[in-house]
Design an enzyme around this catalytic site. Sequence first.
Site, mmCIF file in Angstrom:
data_model
loop_
_atom_site.group_PDB
_atom_site.id
_atom_site.type_symbol
_atom_site.label_atom_id
_atom_site.label_comp_id
_atom_site.label_asym_id
_atom_site.label_seq_id
_atom_site.Cartn_x
_atom_site.Cartn_y
_atom_site.Cartn_z
ATOM 1 C CG HIS A 150 -3.861 -5.108 17.533
ATOM 2 N ND1 HIS A 150 -4.099 -5.891 16.452
ATOM 3 C CD2 HIS A 150 -4.746 -3.957 17.391
ATOM 4 C CE1 HIS A 150 -5.123 -5.504 15.555
ATOM 5 N NE2 HIS A 150 -5.528 -4.345 16.116
ATOM 6 C CE LYS A 202 -8.677 -6.813 15.944
ATOM 7 N NZ LYS A 202 -8.956 -5.765 16.240
ATOM 8 C CB SER A 234 -4.963 -1.527 15.127
ATOM 9 O OG SER A 234 -5.516 -0.105 14.529
HETATM 10 C C1 LIG Z 1 -10.135 -4.757 15.967
HETATM 11 C C2 LIG Z 1 -10.145 -3.858 16.951
HETATM 12 C C3 LIG Z 1 -11.395 -3.127 17.588
HETATM 13 C C4 LIG Z 1 -12.633 -3.908 17.253
HETATM 14 O O1 LIG Z 1 -12.578 -5.168 17.950
HETATM 15 P P1 LIG Z 1 -13.759 -6.218 17.063
HETATM 16 O O2 LIG Z 1 -13.993 -7.214 18.268
HETATM 17 O O3 LIG Z 1 -13.058 -6.545 15.876
HETATM 18 O O4 LIG Z 1 -15.075 -5.318 16.663
HETATM 19 C C5 LIG Z 1 -11.208 -2.118 18.580
HETATM 20 N N1 LIG Z 1 -10.048 -1.929 18.810
HETATM 21 C C6 LIG Z 1 -8.753 -2.076 18.129
HETATM 22 C C7 LIG Z 1 -7.490 -1.234 18.643
HETATM 23 C C8 LIG Z 1 -8.835 -3.006 17.286
HETATM 24 O O5 LIG Z 1 -7.927 -3.175 16.612
#
Ligand SMILES: *Cc1c(COP(=O)(O)O)cnc(C)c1O
Length: 400
Positions: free
Chosen positions: A218, A250, A190
């Site tokens: 991602h 995302k 991330s």
């Molecule tokens: C954003 C993210 C999460 C958490 O997801 P949410 O739906 O925002 O709680 C988990 N793992 C990774 C790698 C992320 O980037």
Amino acid sequence: MSKVYDQGMKNNQTHLSAYLSERKKQHLYRSVKTSQSAQHPIMQIDGKEYLNFCSNDYLGLANHPDIVTAFKQAADKYGVGSGSAHLINGHSIEHQKLEESLAEFTGREKALLFSNGYMANLGAVSALLDRGDFLYQDRLNHASLIDAGLLSRAKMKRYKHNDNDHLNTLYAKAENPSQNSMIVTDGVFSMDGDQAPVKELTQTAKQQQAWLMVDDAHGFGVLGKTGAGLLEQQNLNQSDVPILMATLGKACGTSGAFISGSSELIEYLIQSARTFIYTTAMPPSIAAATLVSLKIISNDNWRREKLTALITQFKQGIKELGIELMPSNTPIQPIMLGSSELALKVSQELNDQGILVTAIRPPTVPDGFSRLRITFSANHTEQDVQWLLNGLEKVFQKNK
Ligand SMILES: *Cc1c(COP(=O)(O)O)cnc(C)c1O
């Protein structure tokens, strides 16, 4: 420094202000910005207009008219709240259709919805591991995976970033190699934008008879021919990687997350993942909106192609400026700066030029690895990227 000790109200207050001023001194203080517009390359934030390069809305779907319409129509039909947990009476036909679509889209037998990615990770890892088991994590894994490991009470070992050899060394040193174990990794990291060596990890997991779990928050929507993510891109199926987690907030542009895998895995999680059982289901309208989002993800190849073009343009431009990038081919393009003070200063100076790029500082990244995290969206234009490059040129010359 992070604990608040119970020494009576007065001392607690003293402790909080000491903590806060220490954070400021170390350039680690964080504050919330308030936006007054939808997710878009141009956003109003705290009353000022910015060209935005920090959203995870990679495909530009968070404000897509067809997804918004699906959301509204479902809200007209089902109202807003889901009313209860999935296992009580909160699981609507829209949730059901979405789970089936997600399973099909990711080429797996079944999928299970969670309210968000944080909870999906906590739920899956803690359901599958117990005290005495082993959990092998990439050192740069997302905070939610680290917390998932803590909650599971398994013994955690962290291997060097993307280093399958180091992972094998840790296995070779394990006191009890036959113990139940899991390897877990971000698919696309991330804060770094690079990809996990999933093919190699697959081999290690098979050799060690370990669970393998990939968090593709991602990669989902962005990678692979149809946007099904890193595992599609790498041609890995359910038997190679039994546990896939991806988020819907995302590239998908909505909210929530899912785990997909074998029918047995999903049935097991329905019995035992506490963050699935003991929480209210996401609103049905979010599920309905996400169904449309999935269709757009698989149909609109141009969004992924556009992203690739923008990334290529950016990398070329940055090279000409003599600024070093990190090894990433994804829409996450960080520039390493090192100190939090410098990262904050550069980010502020970009903000002054109307460009929104956040400084990422510890504890999100290790000490001494503060950086700018630049992200692209299919809704950005070539001119937007040029504008960013011009801004970076000015700021980097000034801070050389
Ligand atoms: C954003 C993210 C999460 C958490 O997801 P949410 O739906 O925002 O709680 C988990 N793992 C990774 C790698 C992320 O980037």
